[in-house]
Enzyme design. Structure first.
Site, mmCIF file in Angstrom:
data_model
loop_
_atom_site.group_PDB
_atom_site.id
_atom_site.type_symbol
_atom_site.label_atom_id
_atom_site.label_comp_id
_atom_site.label_asym_id
_atom_site.label_seq_id
_atom_site.Cartn_x
_atom_site.Cartn_y
_atom_site.Cartn_z
ATOM 1 C CB SER A 113 -0.948 -0.035 1.196
ATOM 2 O OG SER A 113 -1.822 1.052 1.156
ATOM 3 C CG HIS A 114 0.179 3.647 3.322
ATOM 4 N ND1 HIS A 114 -0.728 2.612 3.449
ATOM 5 C CD2 HIS A 114 0.701 3.840 4.534
ATOM 6 C CE1 HIS A 114 -0.746 2.215 4.707
ATOM 7 N NE2 HIS A 114 0.109 2.937 5.399
ATOM 8 C CG ASP A 277 -2.855 4.030 -1.312
ATOM 9 O OD1 ASP A 277 -3.611 3.851 -2.279
ATOM 10 O OD2 ASP A 277 -2.754 3.224 -0.370
ATOM 11 C CG ASP A 279 -2.914 -0.406 -2.250
ATOM 12 O OD1 ASP A 279 -2.758 0.741 -1.783
ATOM 13 O OD2 ASP A 279 -3.616 -1.259 -1.690
ATOM 14 C CG ASP A 281 -6.145 0.842 -0.832
ATOM 15 O OD1 ASP A 281 -5.240 1.699 -0.813
ATOM 16 O OD2 ASP A 281 -6.155 -0.165 -0.097
ATOM 17 N NE ARG A 282 -3.925 4.251 3.068
ATOM 18 C CZ ARG A 282 -3.443 4.449 4.278
ATOM 19 N NH1 ARG A 282 -3.049 5.659 4.635
ATOM 20 N NH2 ARG A 282 -3.329 3.458 5.128
ATOM 21 C CE LYS A 376 -7.546 2.097 2.223
ATOM 22 N NZ LYS A 376 -7.173 1.084 3.224
HETATM 23 C C1 VG1 Z 1 -3.776 1.699 8.332
HETATM 24 C C2 VG1 Z 1 -5.003 2.575 8.460
HETATM 25 C C3 VG1 Z 1 -6.264 1.775 8.197
HETATM 26 C C4 VG1 Z 1 -6.161 1.122 6.807
HETATM 27 C C5 VG1 Z 1 -4.886 0.302 6.709
HETATM 28 C C6 VG1 Z 1 -4.669 -0.242 5.319
HETATM 29 O O1 VG1 Z 1 -3.827 0.662 9.294
HETATM 30 O O2 VG1 Z 1 -5.069 3.169 9.740
HETATM 31 O O3 VG1 Z 1 -7.381 2.620 8.294
HETATM 32 O O4 VG1 Z 1 -7.270 0.301 6.569
HETATM 33 O O5 VG1 Z 1 -3.753 1.117 7.032
HETATM 34 O O6 VG1 Z 1 -4.565 0.810 4.403
HETATM 35 P P1 VG1 Z 1 -3.005 0.728 10.676
HETATM 36 O O7 VG1 Z 1 -3.297 -0.560 11.367
HETATM 37 O O8 VG1 Z 1 -1.578 0.940 10.334
HETATM 38 O O9 VG1 Z 1 -3.544 1.916 11.416
HETATM 39 V V1 VG1 Z 1 -3.746 0.605 2.963
HETATM 40 O O10 VG1 Z 1 -4.123 1.798 1.959
HETATM 41 O O11 VG1 Z 1 -3.318 -0.863 3.026
HETATM 42 O O12 VG1 Z 1 -4.198 -0.345 2.114
HETATM 43 CO CO CO Z 2 -3.488 1.399 0.089
#
Ligand code: VG1
Ligand code: CO
Length: 543
Positions: A113-114, A277, A279, A281-282, A376
């Site tokens: 992800s991010h 972001d 991947d 999804d954000r 998302k």
């Molecule tokens: C974080 C965010 C959460 C989100 C997760 C995955 O998790 O707070 O809201 O769903 O990332 O986002 P954490 O446990 O670090 O607070 V991402 O864009 O994987 O895909």
């Molecule tokens: Co993401």
């Protein structure tokens, strides 16, 4: 028979977090590390055998290598058909959609992800189930258990699929199809939004700047915004996915996308400024002169969604993760819609979506999506905003001020204390957990603590229970302080502190977020003492 069963040793640390297994690239590069985790999935999720599996990733460093392994292991484990995004690229929402479109039994989403990418960066894998949602906790728990005793894995040896050439070929008995990464996703968005109206909005001079941050959404945004909706060339920036995301941090927020805030505040700001972001999804949404917090974006979309084609029949229900501000609750109440509060992580929305009890849901971490997907969806949120601007003829600023005048305003901020020593972070959380009962009834300035507890969640659909989902100090409707540990980091432990304040009076709607939340930050400091106990001078990231 090129399918071979090879011996391996188990690893003890393949436990999924908030969204899949995330580790340093160097951890994934250990011998058979990836193979072990994949084999645990194939062993546990026997429903995959003889069915279709979707595979794709966010294009980060190690993506292609890992995808070759995943394809070869799918062929070694009796998968009937593998569908891969061209070049190994699939955004998370696009992969989730493909699972649904192709009635696949699941998907492997290779992404962190991010989190930053590159040889010293992070890598990750999410397993999504039939229907497109992330594997629920019970399933990731069983996969983790299986990984701890794994002694062999099955692989089609010597496979080397040309990921760039579209079309179908065989790997043993398994069909491998490389498809265009964008087609199905773009088709889906066309069913949800009024493309003619948005195209017209661009023709009439509406302007957008979308920053793909050199991550996965570049090709998606170019196809939809520029080719299909006619936004001028240059409306999508940083559109080429790079293995290291251009050295940047593909986390669209006020820190890592500060240049977008600067653009929004500049005299020549476009009407809509957005980013997504690693991947895809954000999403981050800004208008001319202002940033829309994710919680506000969720609430504002909730208030307008039934004007968009895919949602004309009305909304079923709304939901947010626990730390997300309660702005959407106010809209739900005004509209007589059910509203759910779930733990952090998109997987907790899936059952409600499947049960047709949700149309729109979101998280404070820049995540928004609807019943069209089980993840998302960053670009979806951007298109939803573009469609709202086009259908209302209003600016982002107007939509926000009218929303706050009608429903009140939730000021909101998140403070991250990244990569603390695990013992320090646990100590801070444990200390507050113990103190919670004594906080109830305490007065702090104008506010009184109405509730102080640890959040746990019982899924209304299947009755499963998730405990220890964050500590909350609630001051009625007026304010909340939330503390939880991140489940996506790959080093040490990250503490997240969330502050929320609600105001309704007309003369209290135009404060800066920092001013509005300063008294609450002071209370949090007094009650939790993160700076003092962590030895830090302040949070590493404020969003
Ligand atoms: C974080 C965010 C959460 C989100 C997760 C995955 O998790 O707070 O809201 O769903 O990332 O986002 P954490 O446990 O670090 O607070 V991402 O864009 O994987 O895909
Ligand atoms: Co993401």
């Amino acid at each position: 028979m090129p399918v071979r069963v090879l011996p391996t040793q188990p690893y003890p640390d393949q436990k999924s977090g908030t969204a899949g297994l995330r580790k340093k690239v160097t951890v994934f590069q250990q011998p058979h590390y990836l193979e072990n985790f994949l084999q645990a999935i194939f062993d546990v999720e026997t429903a995959l055998h003889g069915r279709t599996l979707i595979i794709g990733g966010d294009g980060r460093y190690h993506n292609r290598v890992a995808i070759q392994t995943a394809v070869a292991m799918a062929a070694g484990n009796g998968i009937a058909k593998v569908i891969v995004g061209q070049g190994g690229i699939l955004s998370t929402p696009a992969a989730s959609n493909l699972i649904r479109v192709h009635d696949a039994a699941g998907g492997l989403l290779l992404t962190a992800s991010h989190n930053p990418a590159g040889p010293d960066g992070d890598f990750g894998i999410k397993f999504n189930i039939a229907g497109g949602g992330q594997a629920p906790e019970a399933l990731t728990g069983r996969i983790f258990e299986a990984s701890k005793t794994l002694g062999r894995y099955r692989i089609f040896e010597g496979a080397n699929v040309d990921l760039d050439r579209l079309g179908t070929r065989m790997l043993g008995d398994t069909v491998i199809e490389v498809i265009d990464s964008v087609d199905d996703y773009a088709r889906l968005q066309q069913t949800l939004f009024d493309f003619d109206l948005i195209r017209d909005w661009f023709t009439r001079g509406g302007r957008i700047c979308f920053d793909a941050m050199h991550a996965v959404t570049g090709p998606y945004a170019r196809r939809i915004l520029i080719e299909q909706l006619g936004a001028p060339e240059g409306s999508v920036i940083n559109a080429i996915p790079l293995e290291d995301f251009g050295g940047g941090h593909p986390d669209p927020n006020l820190i890592y996308a500060k240049h977008l805030l600067d653009l929004a505040m500049s005299p020549d700001a476009p009407d809509l400024i957005a980013a997504s972001d690693g991947d895809g999804d954000r999403n981050m949404i800004l208008g001319r002169g202002l940033f829309i917090s994710p919680g506000d974006s969720l609430a504002m979309l909730a208030a307008h969604l039934d004007r968009l084609p895919g949602y004309k029949s009305g909304l079923k229900g709304l939901a947010r993760s626990m730390p997300t501000c309660r702005a959407v609750d106010v809209v739900a109440k005004a509209r007589g819609l059910e509203c759910h509060e779930t733990p952090t992580g998109w997987k907790f929305f899936a059952n409600l979506l499947d049960a047709n009890r949700l149309t729109l849901c979101g998280e404070e971490s820049f995540g928004t999506s609807s019943s069209h997907a089980r993840e998302k969806d960053g670009l979806w949120a951007v298109l939803a905003w573009a469609n709202v601007l086009a259908v209302t003829g209003k600016s982002v600023q107007q939509i926000a001020s009218e929303h706050w005048a009608q429903y009140g305003r939730h000021y909101y901020v998140r403070h991250d204390y990244d990569e603390l020593p695990t013992a320090t972070a646990n100590g801070i959380v444990d200390r507050l957990r113990k103190a919670l009962p004594s906080l109830v009834g305490g007065r702090h300035g104008d506010w009184t603590v109405s509730q102080a507890d640890e959040f746990s969640y019982t899924d209304p659909v299947d009755g499963s229970v998730a405990t220890a989902q964050g500590l909350r100090i609630v001051f009625g409707d007026a304010a909340r302080i939330i503390l939880r540990l991140s489940g996506t980091g790959t080093e040490g432990a990250t503490i997240r502190l969330y502050l929320e304040r609600y105001e309704r009076a007309a003369d209290r709607l135009g404060w800066t977020t920092t001013d509005a939340l300063a008294p609450l930050a002071a209370i949090a400091d007094k009650l939790i003492r993160i700076n003092e106990l962590s030895g830090r001078e302040g949070p590493s990231v404020v969003t």
